[in-house]
Design an enzyme around this catalytic site. Structure first.
Site, PDB file in Angstrom:
ATOM      1  CG  HIS A   1       6.699   4.605  -7.555  1.00  0.00           C
ATOM      2  ND1 HIS A   1       6.068   4.175  -6.626  1.00  0.00           N
ATOM      3  CD2 HIS A   1       7.447   3.346  -8.106  1.00  0.00           C
ATOM      4  CE1 HIS A   1       6.358   2.818  -6.433  1.00  0.00           C
ATOM      5  NE2 HIS A   1       7.124   2.257  -7.217  1.00  0.00           N
TER       6      HIS A   1
ATOM      7  CD  GLU B   1       4.587   7.699  -6.596  1.00  0.00           C
ATOM      8  OE1 GLU B   1       5.220   7.767  -5.760  1.00  0.00           O
ATOM      9  OE2 GLU B   1       3.987   6.645  -7.071  1.00  0.00           O
TER      10      GLU B   1
ATOM     11  NE  ARG C   1       4.862   1.504 -10.172  1.00  0.00           N
ATOM     12  CZ  ARG C   1       3.961   1.630  -8.966  1.00  0.00           C
ATOM     13  NH1 ARG C   1       3.504   2.713  -8.819  1.00  0.00           N
ATOM     14  NH2 ARG C   1       4.279   0.632  -7.841  1.00  0.00           N
TER      15      ARG C   1
ATOM     16  CG  HIS D   1       5.763   6.011  -2.473  1.00  0.00           C
ATOM     17  ND1 HIS D   1       6.269   5.455  -3.722  1.00  0.00           N
ATOM     18  CD2 HIS D   1       6.568   5.584  -1.510  1.00  0.00           C
ATOM     19  CE1 HIS D   1       7.118   4.827  -3.582  1.00  0.00           C
ATOM     20  NE2 HIS D   1       7.409   4.787  -2.168  1.00  0.00           N
TER      21      HIS D   1
ATOM     22  CD  GLU E   1       1.395   5.852  -1.765  1.00  0.00           C
ATOM     23  OE1 GLU E   1       1.078   6.771  -2.531  1.00  0.00           O
ATOM     24  OE2 GLU E   1       1.852   4.741  -1.781  1.00  0.00           O
TER      25      GLU E   1
HETATM   26 ZN   LIG Z   1       4.894   5.550  -5.379  1.00  0.00          ZN
END
Ligand SMILES: [Zn+2]
Length: 401
Positions: A161, A164, A217, A286, A361
């Site tokens: 993404h 990020e 994104r 992520h 994450e």
């Molecule tokens: Zn992501």
């Protein structure tokens, strides 16, 4: 010229009914991608969603809030103030100029990787793991420091993404630590395993975030509708399009026109397949929210080795905490964050049959306002250190199974 968010309002909404969830999903699929920028996507009743609204759409948006009877908070009346400083470094001239005080451009990181290969040809091999729609390379670096002979490998994938930014920064720092740090706990890991690291799984998107729109994104392939790109982490060929993705090309979680419709995911999957037999652990990185997740995303039924996956996750969560007290939560993707399908981690587990597959994450926590993609650059090194701590604890636990 970078898109500005002057006088864009930032709203936090909490959908409490199915109708409210549908109202948000309709907004997310609007053809005009400049109207609404979704910081996160609405999947679940009760989970808050952050939306940035362009000034000229405010009357329409407020009308929607009233009509659908939303509970909401206005978090900022000028989103631009949070995006003022990109904290972006110039391209390094020499390998040792590359540092983690700021974020880097794609060219800067790729140049650094090429210089590393020249400096450490015995340890570093660069591969073109794939290509983007705009024909940029998806570079993979292989670090192999152990004695001659076959060994298991660890795969780290970041930058899927585009916005990020902390994720490519973290994996490049981890690479540098594995390459140069002589601390025993790190050295054992760099000699016992081969490491494959892909810092930029979506290079077109990343370039777009510092040339046009910091909050982009997706990938960048154009559609007839006038919208661009697909969500590369909804595009992998495993239960594709099943749940938690969207079939509208304007949506931020557009799954693509078919499985592997995006050149980025298709070519990267082929690369992974080449090495999958050696792979012990697959990690998709992520941000944000501070979660450590394992398959599945498309269903709440347990993965065959869910007990092991949880055991290793617990070790990762205690590892990530040991240095700075950073608190993660974890579990299977479906129950812990929200249902998704077509993710790389589910594909790595379900198709490539890599037994241990996880998604991180990274910082900040999910409660951290809407500025999660703008993690201050002075947190790059601490975030990287604690992520490496987590990986080491996870690998040590796998070794005991
Ligand atoms: Zn992501």
């Amino acid at each position: 010229m970078l898109k500005r968010y002057d006088n864009h309002h930032v709203y936090q909404l909490e959908p409490k009914t199915q109708q409210q969830l549908i109202a948000i999903n309709i907004l997310e699929s609007k053809a005009d991608q400049d109207a609404y920028t979704f910081v996160d996507s609405a999947q679940i009743i009760g989970q808050s969603v952050h939306i940035i609204v362009a000034p000229k759409y405010l009357p329409q948006f407020k009308n929607m809030l009233r009509t659908a009877n939303f509970t909401y908070q206005l978090l900022s009346e000028n989103a631009q103030t949070e995006l003022e400083d990109l904290e972006l470094e110039d391209t390094p001239q020499r390998a040792f100029d590359y540092n983690w005080k700021k974020y880097h451009t794609l060219d800067g990181t790729y140049k650094w990787l090429e210089m590393l290969q020249m400096q450490y040809p015995q340890f570093i091999t660069l591969y073109t793991a794939g290509y983007s729609y705009e024909n940029r390379k998806i570079l993979a670096v292989k670090l192999s420091k152990g004695a001659v002979g076959p060994r298991r490998s660890i795969f780290l994938e970041a930058g899927m993404h585009a916005r990020e930014w902390i994720t490519p920064a973290v994996v490049t720092y981890i690479l540098q630590q594995l390459l140069t740090n002589t601390d025993r706990s790190i050295n054992v890991m760099s000699e016992r395993y081969d490491w494959y690291i892909v810092p930029h799984a979506n290079p077109d998107g990343y370039v777009y975030t510092y040339t046009v729109d910091r909050l982009w994104r997706k990938t960048r392939k154009p559609h007839i509708s006038g919208c661009f790109g697909a969500d590369p982490n909804r595009n992998w060929d495993y239960h594709w399009g099943f749940i938690g993705s969207n079939n509208n090309p304007c949506s931020n979680i557009y799954a693509g026109s078919r499985p592997f419709s995006e050149r980025e995911t298709y070519t990267l999957a082929n690369f992974i397949s080449t090495f999958k037999k050696s792979m012990l652990l697959y990690v998709s990185i992520h941000s944000y929210g501070q979660y450590l997740l394992y398959p599945y995303g498309h269903t709440n039924s347990s993965a065959p080795n869910a007990g092991e996956l949880k055991h290793i996750m617990d070790a990762g969560i205690s590892g990530v905490k040991q240095r700075y007290g950073t608190v993660y939560t974890g579990g299977n993707i479906y129950d812990t964050i929200y249902p998704t399908s077509g993710t790389s981690v589910d594909w790595a587990y379900g198709v490539a049959e890599i037994k241990y597959a996880y998604a991180f994450e990274l910082r900040p926590s999910s409660k951290n306002y809407w500025t999660g993609f703008r993690l201050p650059a002075n947190q790059i090194i601490p975030t990287s250190e604690e992520t490496l701590d987590a990986l080491i604890e996870m690998i040590k636990t796998i070794e005991t199974i």
